[in-house]
Write a protein that holds these residues in place. Structure first.
Motif, short mmCIF file in Angstrom:
data_model
loop_
_atom_site.label_atom_id
_atom_site.label_comp_id
_atom_site.label_asym_id
_atom_site.label_seq_id
_atom_site.Cartn_x
_atom_site.Cartn_y
_atom_site.Cartn_z
N UNK A 152 37.44 46.47 16.54
CA UNK A 152 37.50 47.55 17.53
C UNK A 152 38.27 47.09 18.76
N UNK A 153 37.99 45.88 19.22
CA UNK A 153 38.68 45.34 20.39
C UNK A 153 40.16 45.17 20.10
N UNK A 154 40.47 44.61 18.94
CA UNK A 154 41.86 44.43 18.59
C UNK A 154 42.61 45.74 18.46
N UNK A 155 41.96 46.75 17.87
CA UNK A 155 42.60 48.05 17.70
C UNK A 155 42.85 48.73 19.05
N UNK A 156 41.87 48.69 19.95
CA UNK A 156 42.03 49.31 21.27
C UNK A 156 43.15 48.65 22.05
N UNK A 202 45.66 47.02 20.79
CA UNK A 202 46.93 47.32 20.13
C UNK A 202 47.45 48.68 20.60
N UNK A 203 46.54 49.65 20.73
CA UNK A 203 46.93 50.97 21.23
C UNK A 203 47.46 50.89 22.66
N UNK A 204 46.75 50.16 23.53
CA UNK A 204 47.20 50.05 24.92
C UNK A 204 48.51 49.27 25.01
N UNK A 205 48.71 48.30 24.10
CA UNK A 205 49.97 47.54 24.09
C UNK A 205 51.13 48.47 23.73
N UNK A 206 50.92 49.33 22.73
CA UNK A 206 51.96 50.28 22.35
C UNK A 206 52.19 51.31 23.45
N UNK A 207 51.11 51.69 24.16
CA UNK A 207 51.25 52.68 25.24
C UNK A 207 52.04 52.13 26.41
N UNK A 208 52.04 50.80 26.59
CA UNK A 208 52.77 50.22 27.72
C UNK A 208 54.29 50.31 27.52
N UNK A 209 54.74 50.44 26.28
CA UNK A 209 56.18 50.48 26.02
C UNK A 209 56.84 51.72 26.64
N UNK A 210 56.32 52.95 26.42
CA UNK A 210 56.95 54.10 27.09
C UNK A 210 56.82 54.06 28.61
N UNK A 211 55.76 53.42 29.14
CA UNK A 211 55.62 53.31 30.60
C UNK A 211 56.74 52.44 31.16
N UNK A 212 57.00 51.31 30.50
CA UNK A 212 58.09 50.44 30.94
C UNK A 212 59.43 51.15 30.77
N UNK A 213 59.58 51.87 29.65
CA UNK A 213 60.81 52.61 29.43
C UNK A 213 61.06 53.67 30.50
N UNK A 232 48.09 42.08 29.44
CA UNK A 232 46.63 42.08 29.27
C UNK A 232 46.25 42.50 27.86
N UNK A 233 46.91 43.53 27.34
CA UNK A 233 46.60 43.99 25.99
C UNK A 233 46.94 42.93 24.95
N UNK A 234 48.05 42.22 25.17
CA UNK A 234 48.43 41.16 24.23
C UNK A 234 47.41 40.03 24.22
N UNK A 235 46.95 39.65 25.42
CA UNK A 235 45.93 38.59 25.51
C UNK A 235 44.63 39.04 24.85
N UNK A 236 44.22 40.28 25.13
CA UNK A 236 42.99 40.79 24.52
C UNK A 236 43.10 40.91 23.02
N UNK A 237 44.25 41.33 22.52
CA UNK A 237 44.45 41.47 21.07
C UNK A 237 44.38 40.11 20.37
N UNK A 238 45.07 39.13 20.95
CA UNK A 238 45.06 37.79 20.35
C UNK A 238 43.66 37.19 20.42
N UNK A 239 43.01 37.34 21.58
CA UNK A 239 41.67 36.78 21.73
C UNK A 239 40.67 37.39 20.78
#
Length: 280
Positions: free
Chosen positions: A9-13, A15-26, A56-63
Protein backbone atom coordinates in the motif's frame (compact mmCIF):
# COMPACT_ATOMS: atom_id res chain seq x y z
CA UNK A 1 -3.56 -2.56 12.56
CA UNK A 2 -0.09 -1.69 11.25
CA UNK A 3 1.05 -5.27 11.65
CA UNK A 4 -1.47 -6.46 9.09
CA UNK A 5 -0.95 -3.56 6.67
CA UNK A 6 1.15 -4.58 3.70
CA UNK A 7 3.97 -2.31 2.57
CA UNK A 8 2.51 -2.71 -0.92
CA UNK A 9 0.00 0.00 0.00
CA UNK A 10 2.81 2.39 0.91
CA UNK A 11 4.73 1.60 -2.24
CA UNK A 12 1.64 2.01 -4.42
CA UNK A 13 0.68 5.37 -2.88
CA UNK A 14 4.18 6.74 -3.29
CA UNK A 15 4.34 5.47 -6.86
CA UNK A 16 1.17 7.43 -7.61
CA UNK A 17 2.53 10.61 -6.01
CA UNK A 18 5.83 10.12 -7.88
CA UNK A 19 3.96 9.95 -11.19
CA UNK A 20 1.83 12.95 -10.17
CA UNK A 21 4.95 15.05 -9.63
CA UNK A 22 5.91 14.74 -13.32
CA UNK A 23 3.07 16.93 -14.72
CA UNK A 24 3.65 19.44 -11.88
CA UNK A 25 7.29 19.82 -12.89
CA UNK A 26 6.26 19.95 -16.55
CA UNK A 27 3.77 22.75 -15.82
CA UNK A 28 6.48 24.71 -14.02
CA UNK A 29 8.88 24.31 -16.94
CA UNK A 30 6.17 25.33 -19.42
CA UNK A 31 5.38 28.46 -17.41
CA UNK A 32 9.08 29.29 -17.33
CA UNK A 33 9.05 29.37 -21.14
CA UNK A 34 5.82 31.36 -21.35
CA UNK A 35 6.30 35.12 -21.19
CA UNK A 36 2.89 36.10 -22.50
CA UNK A 37 0.96 35.74 -19.24
CA UNK A 38 1.45 36.39 -15.55
CA UNK A 39 1.45 32.66 -14.84
CA UNK A 40 5.22 32.48 -15.24
CA UNK A 41 5.49 33.96 -11.73
CA UNK A 42 4.23 30.61 -10.39
CA UNK A 43 7.04 28.60 -11.94
CA UNK A 44 9.31 28.56 -8.86
CA UNK A 45 6.67 27.27 -6.39
CA UNK A 46 5.53 24.64 -8.88
CA UNK A 47 9.06 23.43 -9.58
CA UNK A 48 9.92 23.30 -5.87
CA UNK A 49 6.73 21.41 -4.99
CA UNK A 50 7.16 19.03 -7.91
CA UNK A 51 10.78 18.14 -7.11
CA UNK A 52 10.07 17.77 -3.37
CA UNK A 53 7.18 15.40 -4.08
CA UNK A 54 9.35 13.50 -6.57
CA UNK A 55 12.22 13.01 -4.11
CA UNK A 56 10.02 12.23 -1.10
CA UNK A 57 7.90 9.76 -3.07
CA UNK A 58 11.00 8.04 -4.42
CA UNK A 59 12.47 7.67 -0.92
CA UNK A 60 9.17 6.37 0.45
CA UNK A 61 8.74 3.92 -2.44
CA UNK A 62 12.25 2.50 -2.04
CA UNK A 63 11.94 2.34 1.73
CA UNK A 64 8.60 0.51 1.60
CA UNK A 65 9.54 -1.95 -1.13
CA UNK A 66 12.98 -2.79 0.28
CA UNK A 67 12.07 -2.53 3.97
CA UNK A 68 14.84 0.01 4.54
CA UNK A 69 14.37 1.44 8.01
CA UNK A 70 16.62 4.46 7.43
CA UNK A 71 14.84 5.39 4.18
CA UNK A 72 11.44 5.21 5.84
CA UNK A 73 12.76 7.27 8.75
CA UNK A 74 13.96 9.99 6.36
CA UNK A 75 10.63 9.76 4.54
CA UNK A 76 8.63 10.29 7.74
CA UNK A 77 10.78 13.24 8.85
CA UNK A 78 10.43 15.00 5.50
CA UNK A 79 6.71 14.24 5.37
CA UNK A 80 6.26 15.75 8.83
CA UNK A 81 8.03 18.91 7.65
CA UNK A 82 5.84 18.99 4.53
CA UNK A 83 2.67 18.66 6.62
CA UNK A 84 3.77 21.51 8.91
CA UNK A 85 4.67 23.69 5.90
CA UNK A 86 1.35 23.00 4.17
CA UNK A 87 -0.58 23.75 7.36
CA UNK A 88 1.21 27.09 7.77
CA UNK A 89 0.84 27.99 4.07
CA UNK A 90 -2.85 27.05 4.00
CA UNK A 91 -3.64 28.97 7.18
CA UNK A 92 -1.73 32.00 5.86
CA UNK A 93 -3.63 31.83 2.57
CA UNK A 94 -7.02 31.80 4.29
CA UNK A 95 -6.08 34.66 6.64
CA UNK A 96 -4.61 36.89 3.91
CA UNK A 97 -7.34 36.28 1.34
CA UNK A 98 -10.29 36.43 3.76
CA UNK A 99 -11.15 40.12 3.19
CA UNK A 100 -11.90 41.33 -0.28
CA UNK A 101 -14.72 41.64 -2.76
CA UNK A 102 -15.84 44.45 -4.96
CA UNK A 103 -18.37 47.27 -4.72
CA UNK A 104 -21.36 47.11 -7.04
CA UNK A 105 -21.71 49.91 -9.57
CA UNK A 106 -25.34 51.03 -10.08
CA UNK A 107 -26.54 50.34 -13.60
CA UNK A 108 -23.61 48.05 -14.44
CA UNK A 109 -22.88 44.35 -14.08
CA UNK A 110 -19.23 44.75 -13.09
CA UNK A 111 -17.80 45.70 -9.72
CA UNK A 112 -15.03 48.13 -8.75
CA UNK A 113 -12.34 47.45 -6.19
CA UNK A 114 -10.56 49.54 -3.56
CA UNK A 115 -7.28 48.85 -1.80
CA UNK A 116 -8.86 49.50 1.60
CA UNK A 117 -10.82 46.27 1.28
CA UNK A 118 -7.76 44.01 1.43
CA UNK A 119 -5.22 42.92 3.99
CA UNK A 120 -2.30 45.11 4.99
CA UNK A 121 0.19 42.55 3.69
CA UNK A 122 -1.32 42.48 0.19
CA UNK A 123 -1.57 46.27 0.04
CA UNK A 124 2.06 46.57 1.04
CA UNK A 125 3.09 44.24 -1.78
CA UNK A 126 1.41 46.21 -4.57
CA UNK A 127 2.49 49.56 -3.14
CA UNK A 128 6.13 48.54 -3.46
CA UNK A 129 7.27 50.30 -6.69
CA UNK A 130 9.66 47.53 -7.72
CA UNK A 131 7.06 44.82 -7.16
CA UNK A 132 4.35 46.79 -8.95
CA UNK A 133 6.55 47.45 -11.99
CA UNK A 134 6.84 43.69 -12.46
CA UNK A 135 3.08 43.19 -12.11
CA UNK A 136 2.32 46.15 -14.36
CA UNK A 137 4.58 44.79 -17.09
CA UNK A 138 2.94 41.40 -16.76
CA UNK A 139 -0.58 42.86 -16.97
CA UNK A 140 0.34 44.83 -20.08
CA UNK A 141 1.78 41.75 -21.82
CA UNK A 142 -1.38 39.80 -21.06
CA UNK A 143 -3.30 42.22 -23.38
CA UNK A 144 -6.35 42.03 -21.14
CA UNK A 145 -7.38 45.59 -21.95
CA UNK A 146 -7.23 45.02 -25.69
CA UNK A 147 -10.22 42.69 -25.39
CA UNK A 148 -12.51 45.58 -24.40
CA UNK A 149 -10.86 48.41 -26.35
CA UNK A 150 -13.71 48.49 -28.88
CA UNK A 151 -16.54 48.42 -26.34
CA UNK A 152 -19.23 51.10 -26.49
CA UNK A 153 -20.84 52.73 -23.42
CA UNK A 154 -23.75 50.33 -23.86
CA UNK A 155 -21.36 47.37 -23.65
CA UNK A 156 -20.07 48.66 -20.31
CA UNK A 157 -23.66 48.79 -19.07
CA UNK A 158 -24.65 45.23 -19.98
CA UNK A 159 -21.39 43.24 -19.90
CA UNK A 160 -19.30 42.05 -16.99
CA UNK A 161 -15.63 42.87 -16.44
CA UNK A 162 -12.84 40.97 -14.75
CA UNK A 163 -11.18 42.70 -11.77
CA UNK A 164 -8.20 43.60 -13.97
CA UNK A 165 -10.40 45.05 -16.70
CA UNK A 166 -12.47 46.97 -14.17
CA UNK A 167 -9.51 48.50 -12.37
CA UNK A 168 -6.82 48.87 -15.06
CA UNK A 169 -8.58 49.36 -18.40
CA UNK A 170 -10.94 52.21 -17.54
CA UNK A 171 -11.18 55.08 -15.07
CA UNK A 172 -13.52 54.78 -12.08
CA UNK A 173 -17.14 55.06 -13.14
CA UNK A 174 -17.63 58.08 -10.88
CA UNK A 175 -15.09 60.18 -12.82
CA UNK A 176 -16.37 63.20 -14.72
CA UNK A 177 -14.24 64.62 -17.56
CA UNK A 178 -16.63 67.08 -19.21
CA UNK A 179 -17.19 70.60 -17.87
CA UNK A 180 -16.20 71.89 -14.48
CA UNK A 181 -16.38 69.60 -11.48
CA UNK A 182 -17.38 71.29 -8.24
CA UNK A 183 -16.22 68.51 -5.90
CA UNK A 184 -12.94 66.64 -5.68
CA UNK A 185 -12.86 63.38 -7.61
CA UNK A 186 -11.24 60.06 -6.95
CA UNK A 187 -7.42 60.43 -7.30
CA UNK A 188 -7.52 57.68 -9.91
CA UNK A 189 -9.50 59.99 -12.17
CA UNK A 190 -6.39 62.15 -12.58
CA UNK A 191 -4.12 59.18 -13.22
CA UNK A 192 -6.19 57.92 -16.17
CA UNK A 193 -4.74 58.31 -19.65
CA UNK A 194 -6.20 57.23 -22.99
CA UNK A 195 -2.83 55.97 -24.26
CA UNK A 196 -3.00 52.16 -24.59
CA UNK A 197 0.32 51.82 -22.77
CA UNK A 198 -0.85 53.93 -19.82
CA UNK A 199 -4.63 53.65 -19.28
CA UNK A 200 -5.11 53.19 -15.52
CA UNK A 201 -2.16 50.87 -14.89
CA UNK A 202 -0.84 53.22 -12.20
CA UNK A 203 -4.21 53.64 -10.48
CA UNK A 204 -4.97 52.27 -7.04
CA UNK A 205 -8.02 50.62 -8.61
CA UNK A 206 -5.70 48.64 -10.88
CA UNK A 207 -3.65 47.50 -7.91
CA UNK A 208 -6.86 46.50 -6.14
CA UNK A 209 -7.99 44.59 -9.24
CA UNK A 210 -4.68 42.73 -9.37
CA UNK A 211 -5.06 41.84 -5.69
CA UNK A 212 -8.61 40.61 -6.29
CA UNK A 213 -7.47 38.35 -9.14
CA UNK A 214 -4.68 36.97 -6.97
CA UNK A 215 -7.03 36.61 -4.00
CA UNK A 216 -9.50 34.53 -5.98
CA UNK A 217 -6.78 32.29 -7.36
CA UNK A 218 -5.09 31.99 -3.97
CA UNK A 219 -8.38 31.11 -2.27
CA UNK A 220 -8.91 28.25 -4.73
CA UNK A 221 -5.36 27.06 -4.12
CA UNK A 222 -5.97 27.17 -0.36
CA UNK A 223 -9.06 24.98 -0.78
CA UNK A 224 -6.97 22.54 -2.82
CA UNK A 225 -4.27 22.65 -0.15
CA UNK A 226 -6.78 21.35 2.39
CA UNK A 227 -7.28 18.24 0.24
CA UNK A 228 -3.52 17.86 -0.26
CA UNK A 229 -2.98 18.25 3.49
CA UNK A 230 -5.45 15.45 4.23
CA UNK A 231 -3.67 13.21 1.72
CA UNK A 232 -0.30 14.02 3.29
CA UNK A 233 -1.63 13.07 6.72
CA UNK A 234 -2.94 9.80 5.26
CA UNK A 235 0.41 9.10 3.60
CA UNK A 236 2.20 9.87 6.86
CA UNK A 237 -0.04 7.50 8.85
CA UNK A 238 0.49 4.69 6.35
CA UNK A 239 4.23 5.46 6.30
CA UNK A 240 4.34 5.07 10.08
CA UNK A 241 2.86 1.60 9.68
CA UNK A 242 5.46 0.75 7.03
CA UNK A 243 8.22 2.02 9.32
CA UNK A 244 7.01 -0.19 12.16
CA UNK A 245 6.80 -3.20 9.84
CA UNK A 246 10.31 -2.58 8.50
CA UNK A 247 11.78 -2.13 11.97
CA UNK A 248 10.02 -5.28 13.19
CA UNK A 249 11.43 -7.26 10.25
CA UNK A 250 14.85 -5.74 10.80
CA UNK A 251 14.81 -6.90 14.42
CA UNK A 252 13.58 -10.33 13.34
CA UNK A 253 16.52 -10.80 10.96
CA UNK A 254 19.14 -9.41 13.32
CA UNK A 255 17.79 -11.10 16.45
CA UNK A 256 16.10 -14.32 15.32
CA UNK A 257 16.38 -15.70 18.85
CA UNK A 258 15.39 -12.51 20.67
CA UNK A 259 17.55 -9.74 22.08
CA UNK A 260 19.61 -12.05 24.28
CA UNK A 261 23.10 -10.55 24.70
CA UNK A 262 24.58 -14.05 24.91
CA UNK A 263 23.39 -14.86 21.36
CA UNK A 264 25.25 -13.07 18.54
CA UNK A 265 23.00 -11.09 16.24
CA UNK A 266 22.82 -11.46 12.47
CA UNK A 267 24.20 -8.31 10.84
CA UNK A 268 22.14 -6.56 8.17
CA UNK A 269 24.58 -7.60 5.47
CA UNK A 270 23.73 -11.27 6.01
CA UNK A 271 19.98 -10.87 5.74
CA UNK A 272 17.93 -12.63 3.12
CA UNK A 273 17.24 -10.44 0.11
CA UNK A 274 14.46 -12.45 -1.49
CA UNK A 275 11.78 -10.79 0.65
CA UNK A 276 12.56 -7.23 -0.51
CA UNK A 277 11.21 -7.06 -4.01
CA UNK A 278 7.50 -7.55 -3.42
CA UNK A 279 6.84 -4.64 -1.03
CA UNK A 280 5.08 -6.85 1.45
Amino acid sequence: MCRFMSNTVVGFLNLLSLLASIPIIGAGLWMARSGATCEHTLQTPLLVIGFVILVVSLVGFIGACFNLVWALWVYLVVMLCLIAAFMAFTAFGFVVTAPGGGVAVPGHKYEEYRLEGYSTWLRGRVKDPRYWRTIRSCLFRSRTCEKIASWTPIDYSVKDLSPIQSGCCKPPTSCVYSGEVAVAQDPDCYKWNNAPTLLCYDCDSCKAGAIEEARRRWHKISMLNVVVLLLLVLFYAVGCCAFQNARREDDLYQYPYGRDPRVPKIWPGTRRHDSYWWCC
